[in-house]
Design an enzyme around this catalytic site. Structure first.
Site, PDB file in Angstrom:
ATOM      1  CG  HIS A  10      -0.424   0.331   2.506  1.00  0.00           C
ATOM      2  ND1 HIS A  10      -0.184  -0.615   3.481  1.00  0.00           N
ATOM      3  CD2 HIS A  10      -0.061   1.507   3.063  1.00  0.00           C
ATOM      4  CE1 HIS A  10       0.280  -0.032   4.562  1.00  0.00           C
ATOM      5  NE2 HIS A  10       0.388   1.267   4.335  1.00  0.00           N
ATOM      6  CB  SER A  18       3.166   2.140   5.900  1.00  0.00           C
ATOM      7  OG  SER A  18       1.978   2.088   6.625  1.00  0.00           O
ATOM      8  CG  ASP A  30      -0.303  -4.006   2.678  1.00  0.00           C
ATOM      9  OD1 ASP A  30       0.154  -3.400   1.679  1.00  0.00           O
ATOM     10  OD2 ASP A  30      -0.748  -3.419   3.676  1.00  0.00           O
TER      11      ASP A  30
END
Length: 572
Positions: free
Chosen positions: A193, A307, A224
């Site tokens: 992502h 992230s 992911d």
């Protein structure tokens, strides 16, 4: 970064503050404190032994930081999106670039659902019973630093200020995230992502020493996770080492390093809070989404921009890849999540060696055996079959809902996670034995697994892409996929090839800049005078053109919910 918001309880916080003020108020008349030299405070009430322990801990964390930070990188992603000028409060004759900047708003809240909560897929987690055996999740995106509009150059041959056939319907956004170097020759691990939707499949990677590189993205939507490849030349990059996440225990130290809010090389410290957290995040369309069956929870501060960055142990080894937080304030509230290093390594190795991840597919939604299920079915171990697709390998082999799978290919099944992993690791086409219990009766069946079907929102991997017949153009294309049709709302009759990548400093990139629109994500339907229906036609069209210095391609793209066709000239 992914997060979920909850209502703030301001009343409680104010009440607590008032109580603190009341308790701290003096009960009697104020007494003058003994006079002290200005600017002095009493020494802390710590013994030399206590101070020595604190200094040792401080030195340990300092050494860890110096060791691991060179392996952590900042990743910047440029995304192009089709927009409607009226969305920016302008007339159709205005360009979005002429209006105020608009933040890169994620299509879904940049947050995880509440861990383990058996709720519908809204802001909290959905029941695992609706999850397939491979992870599913939407396309979360890293919060943007702020968009910048592309130059309003206009489409050749189009009337001035025409709309929406002009490139003004394309708007550029920039987002940031983190990553960790996993091989000295330039392989970097991050979240899918973070790099999702990167223009031309390329991102900008900044090392801890400030060097910048362009990186090619190899994504895996379901997990992911993604690998970014940069070319450091003859230099050897500082690569992080992995620890066995199976040995991680609650209470152990956890160290997160990344670029929260684009603040590079930020280190935060906490502990492992819990293991085996389940997370589901819904997608933009029905049936889409990603499911995380096994996450590490930590209270080390993780914020938007973290992230894709690593979670280290005190040995400086990677135990997880930071992926999500739960928070009512869109920032760290002490509940963060990371993908275990064992999962990350498996996906990473497949992406590096094959360019994609190939998974087996059984066609069931497994669940853990809760105490209630154990009592109801008199079965202590295994994975409960919550759902079966009738036309799947499992359905055809006779497996039914409420069965309890105890062995898969000769290996004991301890629960949902172990079964999911075993299924994903099994090569499609292989026939295996599945032992299960139905109504207290042990049964065995043979099942031949098939390749896992794509999920809504999943982009075909780089290895499924056909490189151009001539690399001089700098185009990479593929036949139109169901994902392409869904993304662009293409009619079933639409034919052509989808542009999936454009090389830097290539004729295709120059044509894209000249037209003021990205070619990636468009569908080529004509090259010169030749109609293109598929990759074979495209290759043949290039042969017809030969060595022509200039030719025109007709492409279809989506803008403001409408499909448009435009002509783009490529000069070689």
């Amino acid at each position: 970064m992914i997060f979920v918001s909850r209502p703030r309880r301001r009343g409680n916080m104010l009440a607590a503050s008032a109580l603190m003020l009341t308790l701290s108020a003096p009960a009697g008349p104020l007494l003058a404190a003994p006079a002290k030299p200005a600017g002095t405070i009493p020494p802390p009430p710590t013994s030399p032994e206590q101070k020595s322990l604190l200094l040792d801990m401080q030195d340990a964390f300092t050494k860890i930081a110096k060791t691991v930070e060179p392996s952590v990188v900042n990743i910047k992603v440029e995304r192009f999106r089709s927009v409607d000028a009226t969305d920016f409060g302008m007339s159709p004759d205005q360009s979005p670039g002429d209006g105020p900047d608009t933040p890169d708003t994620p299509t879904t809240p940049d947050a995880p659902v509440k861990p383990g909560a058996p709720a519908p897929p809204t802001d909290k987690s959905a029941p695992k019973s609706g999850a397939p055996e491979t992870p599913k999740k939407p396309k979360p995106q890293t919060p943007s630093k702020g968009p910048a509009a592309p130059p309003s150059t206009g489409t050749p041959g189009a009337p001035p200020n025409s709309h929406p056939l002009t490139p003004r319907t394309q708007r550029r956004f920039e987002a940031t995230g983190s990553g960790v170097i996993v091989r000295p020759d330039g392989y970097i691990l991050t979240n899918d992502h973070v790099v999702d939707g990167a223009a031309n499949g390329m991102v900008t990677v900044t090392l801890s020493d400030g060097r910048q590189f362009k990186g090619k993205v190899y994504p895996d939507y379901r997990s992911d996770l993604a690998v970014v490849k940069i070319d450091p030349g003859n230099a050897k990059l500082p690569a992080a080492q992995f620890a066995d996440s199976g040995q991680v225990q609650p209470g152990q130290w956890a160290i997160a390093v990344g670029s929260p809010f684009n603040l590079e090389n930020t280190m935060t410290v906490g502990v492992i809070s819990a293991l085996g957290r389940h997370q589901r995040i819904p997608g933009e369309t029905a049936g889409s989404g990603r499911y995380y069956p096994d996450l590490i929870q930590t209270d080390a501060a993780i914020n938007p921009g973290n992230s894709g960055g690593p979670l280290f142990n005190i040995d400086g080894n990677v135990i997880g890849i930071n992926v999500a937080i739960e928070s009512p304030v869109e920032a760290s509230s002490g509940v963060g999540f990371a993908i275990p290093s064992a999962t990350a390594q498996s996906i990473m190795n497949s992406l590096i060696t094959k360019g994609k991840v190939t998974r087996g597919y059984l066609g069931i939604a497994p669940d853990d055996l809760t105490p209630a299920l154990q009592q109801e079915f008199s079965q202590a171990a295994g994975a409960f079959v919550r759902d079966v697709r009738v036309d799947s390998p499992a359905g055809k082999a006779g497996i039914e809902a409420s069965d309890i799978i105890t062995y898969f290919n000769g290996e004991p099944v301890t629960g949902e996670v172990s079964l999911r992993q075993a299924i994903a690791d099994t090569e499609p086409g292989k026939s295996i034995k599945v032992a299960y219990v139905r109504g207290g009766v042990p049964l065995v069946t043979n099942v031949t697994l098939i390749p896992a079907p794509p999920v809504p929102g999943e982009v075909p991997s780089a290895s499924d892409v056909t490189n151009p017949a001539t690399s001089k153009l700098g185009l990479s294309i593929r036949d139109i996929t169901p994902h392409d049709r869904q993304e662009m709302s293409l009619p079933a009759t639409t034919q052509g090839v989808t542009v999936v990548a454009v090389e830097t400093n290539s004729p295709a990139e120059a044509a894209s800049l000249s037209a003021g629109m990205p070619l990636v994500g468009t569908v080529i339907q004509r090259v010169g005078k030749t109609t293109v229906k598929n990759k074979v036609d495209f290759d043949q069209a290039l042969k017809v053109i030969g060595d022509s210095d200039s030719f025109t391609i007709s492409v279809v793209y989506s803008a403001g919910g409408d499909l448009h066709q435009t002509a783009v000239t490529i000069n070689r």
